[in-house]
Design a protein around this motif. Sequence first.
Motif, PDB file in Angstrom:
ATOM      1  N   CYS A  76      10.671   4.570  -3.601  1.00  0.00           N
ATOM      2  CA  CYS A  76       9.657   4.676  -2.685  1.00  0.00           C
ATOM      3  C   CYS A  76       9.840   5.447  -1.384  1.00  0.00           C
ATOM      4  CB  CYS A  76       9.181   3.329  -2.055  1.00  0.00           C
ATOM      5  SG  CYS A  76       8.621   2.229  -3.669  1.00  0.00           S
ATOM      6  N   GLU A  80       5.392   5.429   8.993  1.00  0.00           N
ATOM      7  CA  GLU A  80       4.711   4.508   9.947  1.00  0.00           C
ATOM      8  C   GLU A  80       5.333   3.230  10.131  1.00  0.00           C
ATOM      9  OE1 GLU A  80       0.222   4.871   9.935  1.00  0.00           O
ATOM     10  OE2 GLU A  80       0.344   6.513   8.615  1.00  0.00           O
ATOM     11  N   GLU A  81       6.661   3.375  10.196  1.00  0.00           N
ATOM     12  CA  GLU A  81       7.437   1.974  10.430  1.00  0.00           C
ATOM     13  C   GLU A  81       6.955   1.608  11.779  1.00  0.00           C
ATOM     14  OE1 GLU A  81      11.489   1.746   8.611  1.00  0.00           O
ATOM     15  OE2 GLU A  81      10.997   3.919   8.751  1.00  0.00           O
ATOM     16  N   ARG A  98       6.081  -3.786  10.183  1.00  0.00           N
ATOM     17  CA  ARG A  98       4.997  -3.196   9.409  1.00  0.00           C
ATOM     18  C   ARG A  98       5.137  -1.710   8.868  1.00  0.00           C
ATOM     19  NH1 ARG A  98      -0.780  -3.100  12.420  1.00  0.00           N
ATOM     20  NH2 ARG A  98      -0.061  -2.020  14.132  1.00  0.00           N
ATOM     21  N   TRP A 100       4.058   1.566   5.879  1.00  0.00           N
ATOM     22  CA  TRP A 100       3.437   2.001   4.558  1.00  0.00           C
ATOM     23  C   TRP A 100       4.533   2.284   3.612  1.00  0.00           C
ATOM     24  CZ3 TRP A 100      -1.281   1.297   3.356  1.00  0.00           C
ATOM     25  CH2 TRP A 100      -2.463   1.241   4.173  1.00  0.00           C
ATOM     26  N   ALA A 102       5.007   3.561  -0.360  1.00  0.00           N
ATOM     27  CA  ALA A 102       4.251   4.459  -1.382  1.00  0.00           C
ATOM     28  C   ALA A 102       5.370   4.865  -2.540  1.00  0.00           C
ATOM     29  CB  ALA A 102       3.618   5.551  -0.634  1.00  0.00           C
ATOM     30  N   ARG A 112       0.553   2.265  -3.239  1.00  0.00           N
ATOM     31  CA  ARG A 112       0.758   2.478  -1.916  1.00  0.00           C
ATOM     32  C   ARG A 112       0.181   0.994  -1.020  1.00  0.00           C
ATOM     33  NH1 ARG A 112      -2.410   4.692   2.754  1.00  0.00           N
ATOM     34  NH2 ARG A 112      -0.692   5.718   4.294  1.00  0.00           N
ATOM     35  N   VAL A 113       0.913   0.413  -0.316  1.00  0.00           N
ATOM     36  CA  VAL A 113       0.899  -0.941   0.170  1.00  0.00           C
ATOM     37  C   VAL A 113       1.169  -1.005   1.768  1.00  0.00           C
ATOM     38  CG1 VAL A 113       0.865  -2.167  -2.080  1.00  0.00           C
ATOM     39  CG2 VAL A 113       2.952  -1.844  -0.612  1.00  0.00           C
ATOM     40  N   HIS A 114       0.475  -1.553   2.775  1.00  0.00           N
ATOM     41  CA  HIS A 114       0.961  -1.855   4.010  1.00  0.00           C
ATOM     42  C   HIS A 114       1.719  -3.014   3.966  1.00  0.00           C
ATOM     43  CE1 HIS A 114      -0.504  -1.359   8.459  1.00  0.00           C
ATOM     44  NE2 HIS A 114       0.319  -0.649   8.186  1.00  0.00           N
ATOM     45  N   GLN A 115       2.979  -2.973   4.047  1.00  0.00           N
ATOM     46  CA  GLN A 115       3.933  -3.962   4.129  1.00  0.00           C
ATOM     47  C   GLN A 115       4.152  -4.505   5.413  1.00  0.00           C
ATOM     48  OE1 GLN A 115       5.150  -6.616   2.424  1.00  0.00           O
ATOM     49  NE2 GLN A 115       6.417  -5.367   1.027  1.00  0.00           N
ATOM     50  N   ASN A 137       4.005  -8.582   0.486  1.00  0.00           N
ATOM     51  CA  ASN A 137       3.686  -7.862  -0.680  1.00  0.00           C
ATOM     52  C   ASN A 137       4.564  -8.511  -1.776  1.00  0.00           C
ATOM     53  OD1 ASN A 137       1.985  -6.263  -2.071  1.00  0.00           O
ATOM     54  ND2 ASN A 137       3.900  -4.756  -2.264  1.00  0.00           N
TER      55      ASN A 137
END
Length: 144
Positions: A76, A80-81, A98, A100, A102, A112-115, A137
């Motif tokens: 992955c 945007e950490e 948080r 992203w 992918a 693609r998830v916003h973890q 997630n």
Amino acid sequence: MSEKLVLPPELPRDQAAVQLTRFLVHKHYCENDFLADESLFDEPFLWFGAAEQEFAVGRETVLDIFRRFAGQVPRCNIAEEEYHAALVSPDVALVAGRMWIATDPSTGVYLRVHQRITTCVRWTGNKARCCMLHISNPCTEMTG
């Protein structure tokens, strides 16, 4: 041999806790090597995932679960950490983050998830260890 996390002793503990959390995230999602440094996990250890069954207590119990995911998480990329830490005592920090996540295009899998992640980091002497991990997630969504 897997890279180990080295935290400079002069690093403020809130920043060290963020670095430990970030290290775990990158090892898991980018390198599929979450257990690169098992000494980072403390006892007792609590793990909460997003799925109903993703809950376990005890360092060895949780590490056994993580070992079962080895080799199953596709490579992955992280973007945007954002991490924030709060010291709740001189030897304990709470980290919330948080980012992203992918899947890499080379995997042939698209996700693609916003973890979101929360960790609790505790120091024993000068050694920082994670004693609680909560991810938002389910890992099962990342398996092929």
